[in-house]
Scaffold this active site. Structure first.
Site, PDB file in Angstrom:
ATOM      1  N   CYS A  25       0.798  -1.236   0.000  1.00  0.00           N
ATOM      2  CA  CYS A  25       0.000   0.000   0.000  1.00  0.00           C
ATOM      3  C   CYS A  25       0.828   1.282   0.000  1.00  0.00           C
ATOM      4  O   CYS A  25       0.315   2.352  -0.306  1.00  0.00           O
ATOM      5  CB  CYS A  25      -0.951  -0.013   1.182  1.00  0.00           C
TER       6      CYS A  25
ATOM      7  N   HIS B 148      -3.484   6.590   2.792  1.00  0.00           N
ATOM      8  CA  HIS B 148      -3.960   5.317   2.241  1.00  0.00           C
ATOM      9  C   HIS B 148      -5.363   5.027   2.760  1.00  0.00           C
ATOM     10  O   HIS B 148      -5.648   5.216   3.948  1.00  0.00           O
ATOM     11  CB  HIS B 148      -2.992   4.197   2.638  1.00  0.00           C
TER      12      HIS B 148
ATOM     13  N   ASN C 233     -10.663  -0.622  -0.392  1.00  0.00           N
ATOM     14  CA  ASN C 233      -9.202  -0.528  -0.300  1.00  0.00           C
ATOM     15  C   ASN C 233      -8.596  -1.071  -1.600  1.00  0.00           C
ATOM     16  O   ASN C 233      -8.796  -2.232  -1.937  1.00  0.00           O
ATOM     17  CB  ASN C 233      -8.753  -1.364   0.909  1.00  0.00           C
TER      18      ASN C 233
HETATM   19  N1  ACO Z   1     -19.397  -9.479   8.100  1.00  0.00           N
HETATM   20  C1  ACO Z   1     -19.927  -9.937   9.259  1.00  0.00           C
HETATM   21  N2  ACO Z   1     -19.182 -10.335  10.286  1.00  0.00           N
HETATM   22  C2  ACO Z   1     -17.853 -10.276  10.157  1.00  0.00           C
HETATM   23  C3  ACO Z   1     -17.233  -9.817   8.994  1.00  0.00           C
HETATM   24  C4  ACO Z   1     -18.064  -9.418   7.931  1.00  0.00           C
HETATM   25  N3  ACO Z   1     -17.579  -8.949   6.764  1.00  0.00           N
HETATM   26  N4  ACO Z   1     -15.895  -9.857   9.159  1.00  0.00           N
HETATM   27  C5  ACO Z   1     -15.676 -10.342  10.395  1.00  0.00           C
HETATM   28  N5  ACO Z   1     -16.862 -10.584  10.993  1.00  0.00           N
HETATM   29  C6  ACO Z   1     -17.082 -11.120  12.323  1.00  0.00           C
HETATM   30  C7  ACO Z   1     -16.005 -12.103  12.739  1.00  0.00           C
HETATM   31  O1  ACO Z   1     -16.288 -13.400  12.253  1.00  0.00           O
HETATM   32  C8  ACO Z   1     -16.085 -12.013  14.222  1.00  0.00           C
HETATM   33  O2  ACO Z   1     -17.165 -12.758  14.647  1.00  0.00           O
HETATM   34  P1  ACO Z   1     -17.091 -13.608  16.034  1.00  0.00           P
HETATM   35  O3  ACO Z   1     -16.906 -12.566  17.099  1.00  0.00           O
HETATM   36  O4  ACO Z   1     -18.407 -14.295  16.072  1.00  0.00           O
HETATM   37  O5  ACO Z   1     -15.923 -14.519  15.890  1.00  0.00           O
HETATM   38  C9  ACO Z   1     -16.421 -10.547  14.473  1.00  0.00           C
HETATM   39  O6  ACO Z   1     -16.998 -10.042  13.247  1.00  0.00           O
HETATM   40  C10 ACO Z   1     -15.201  -9.707  14.795  1.00  0.00           C
HETATM   41  O7  ACO Z   1     -14.168 -10.011  13.841  1.00  0.00           O
HETATM   42  P2  ACO Z   1     -12.816  -9.241  13.807  1.00  0.00           P
HETATM   43  O8  ACO Z   1     -11.959  -9.750  12.688  1.00  0.00           O
HETATM   44  O9  ACO Z   1     -12.242  -9.245  15.182  1.00  0.00           O
HETATM   45  O10 ACO Z   1     -13.340  -7.816  13.400  1.00  0.00           O
HETATM   46  P3  ACO Z   1     -12.791  -6.410  13.791  1.00  0.00           P
HETATM   47  O11 ACO Z   1     -13.675  -5.837  14.814  1.00  0.00           O
HETATM   48  O12 ACO Z   1     -11.324  -6.449  14.062  1.00  0.00           O
HETATM   49  O13 ACO Z   1     -13.037  -5.609  12.444  1.00  0.00           O
HETATM   50  C11 ACO Z   1     -11.742  -4.771  10.611  1.00  0.00           C
HETATM   51  C12 ACO Z   1     -12.383  -6.008  11.252  1.00  0.00           C
HETATM   52  C13 ACO Z   1     -12.852  -3.826  10.229  1.00  0.00           C
HETATM   53  C14 ACO Z   1     -10.990  -5.186   9.374  1.00  0.00           C
HETATM   54  C15 ACO Z   1     -10.819  -4.140  11.674  1.00  0.00           C
HETATM   55  O14 ACO Z   1      -9.881  -5.057  12.146  1.00  0.00           O
HETATM   56  C16 ACO Z   1     -10.107  -2.949  11.170  1.00  0.00           C
HETATM   57  O15 ACO Z   1     -10.634  -1.876  11.177  1.00  0.00           O
HETATM   58  N6  ACO Z   1      -8.859  -3.133  10.702  1.00  0.00           N
HETATM   59  C17 ACO Z   1      -8.059  -2.061  10.149  1.00  0.00           C
HETATM   60  C18 ACO Z   1      -7.143  -2.549   9.124  1.00  0.00           C
HETATM   61  C19 ACO Z   1      -7.779  -2.706   7.782  1.00  0.00           C
HETATM   62  O16 ACO Z   1      -8.847  -2.248   7.500  1.00  0.00           O
HETATM   63  N7  ACO Z   1      -7.024  -3.370   6.931  1.00  0.00           N
HETATM   64  C20 ACO Z   1      -7.353  -3.458   5.556  1.00  0.00           C
HETATM   65  C21 ACO Z   1      -6.260  -4.003   4.739  1.00  0.00           C
HETATM   66  S1  ACO Z   1      -4.659  -3.680   5.280  1.00  0.00           S
HETATM   67  C22 ACO Z   1      -4.076  -2.260   4.615  1.00  0.00           C
HETATM   68  O17 ACO Z   1      -4.562  -1.771   3.631  1.00  0.00           O
HETATM   69  C23 ACO Z   1      -2.889  -1.612   5.207  1.00  0.00           C
END
Ligand code: ACO
Length: 320
Positions: A110, A245, A275
């Site tokens: 990225c 980004h 993204n």
């Molecule tokens: N739809 C419904 N439920 C989902 C989804 C989805 N698309 N994705 C995950 N879940 C569920 C999981 O299964 C989990 O369920 P459980 O509690 O029953 O096991 C629950 O939601 C929580 O999952 P997490 O993976 O812990 O979700 P989190 O709250 O961390 O959110 C997210 C995920 C939005 C990606 C978050 O980690 C974030 O904001 N990350 C930032 C980094 C990012 O966005 N990276 C993108 C690419 S990297 C880059 O470009 C540098």
């Protein structure tokens, strides 16, 4: 750094996939995706190849620049999702423009567009080129596991490009660093060697630890904005446009709150594109440019962060 941006361009594939579309075959929903990511829809390649996107974005940038393509002395393309590592996307783009200058891809996820600018700046400093085409083209949708709701909802496809020209003006800071980490991984092709006893360690699709990436991203933005401003001897509140980004709206909002900067100065494309890895920054710059929001003398702050883990950042003075 001394260069100015004289042309920008974007190409997004025709097909738009909404969160509701995804919920038809993945266990997810707009109610989950939008509040956590800021994404509503993304463009997805169907008939288009990655080369098509890259060539189209490059042509638009060259057309806006007004220069003859033959004046371009370097083509650098950031990609981690090309359909073919050889020939490089940059070579294909150079060929489509009918030019024979050095052309190669950089592979640093990225943050790649900003690193591409720094490579071009090095060519300028050594007098090796007067104009460079720096672009990013990404087809992230070919890398994700479409049954994994935690990743497939986040990404889209597209390309962004900029033509830059060497200048003798003020030199503004550029920065880059890495912190080796496996929070975001992408496997290569399985080895064909009968001698290779090394197992494929990285699964078969893009994988990430979203929370670790989140923490890395917000720290990186905070550090880069302050470091760039300090190196330039300015107050970061005097920056006119922040082009970060586009990984996640919550990362952008967190940066706004933490730095205390004007929300309107932080460009967003994520709602419409998701993204697109390294293509996010040039696409966001092109959006601002084509909307007439960039004015002579404006100071732009670019911060790319992601796989590697890697960071690239710079300040650019806009000249029209
Ligand atoms: N739809 C419904 N439920 C989902 C989804 C989805 N698309 N994705 C995950 N879940 C569920 C999981 O299964 C989990 O369920 P459980 O509690 O029953 O096991 C629950 O939601 C929580 O999952 P997490 O993976 O812990 O979700 P989190 O709250 O961390 O959110 C997210 C995920 C939005 C990606 C978050 O980690 C974030 O904001 N990350 C930032 C980094 C990012 O966005 N990276 C993108 C690419 S990297 C880059 O470009 C540098």
């Amino acid at each position: 750094m001394s260069f100015k941006v004289i042309g920008t361009g974007t190409c997004l594939p025709q097909k738009v996939v909404t969160n509701d579309d995804l919920s038809e075959f993945v266990d997810t929903s707009d109610e989950w995706i939008f509040p956590r990511t800021g994404i509503k829809r993304r463009h997805v390649c169907t008939t288009e190849t990655l080369d098509d996107l890259a060539i189209s974005a490059a042509q638009k940038a060259v057309e806006m620049s007004g220069i003859d393509p033959g004046q371009i002395g370097l083509v650098v393309c950031s990609t981690t999702s090309s359909d073919h590592p050889i020939p490089s996307v940059a070579c294909v783009v150079a060929g489509s423009l009918g030019i024979e200058c050095p052309a190669y891809d950089v592979y640093i996820a990225c943050s790649g567009f900003v690193h591409g600018l720094e490579i071009a700046d090095g060519y300028f400093a050594r007098g090796r080129a007067k104009y460079a085409l720096v672009l990013s083209a990404e087809k992230c949708t070919r890398l994700v596991d479409w049954s994994d709701r935690s990743t497939c909802v986040l990404f889209g496809d597209g390309a962004g490009a900029a033509v830059i020209e060497a200048t003798d003006d003020e030199s503004l800071p550029m920065r880059g660093w890495t912190k080796a980490g496996f929070e975001l991984t992408l496997p290569g092709q399985p080895s064909k060697s009968p001698y290779d006893q090394h197992p494929a360690d990285y699964g078969d699709s893009l994988a990430m630890n979203g929370r670790a990436i989140f923490r890395f991203a917000v720290k990186a933005i905070n550090k880069e904005v302050k470091a760039l401003a300090a190196e330039a001897g300015i107050d970061y509140h005097d920056i006119d446009h922040y082009i970060f980004h586009q990984a996640n709206e919550r990362i952008l909002s967190f940066a706004v709150d933490h730095l205390g900067i004007d929300n309107d100065k932080v460009v967003r494309t994520i709602q419409e594109t998701g993204n697109i890895s390294s293509a996010c920054i040039p696409i966001a710059m092109d959006k601002l440019n084509r909307e007439g929001k960039l004015h002579d003398g404006d100071l732009l702050c670019l911060v790319g962060f992601g796989g590697g883990l890697s960071v690239g950042s710079c300040l650019i003075r806009w000249q029209s």
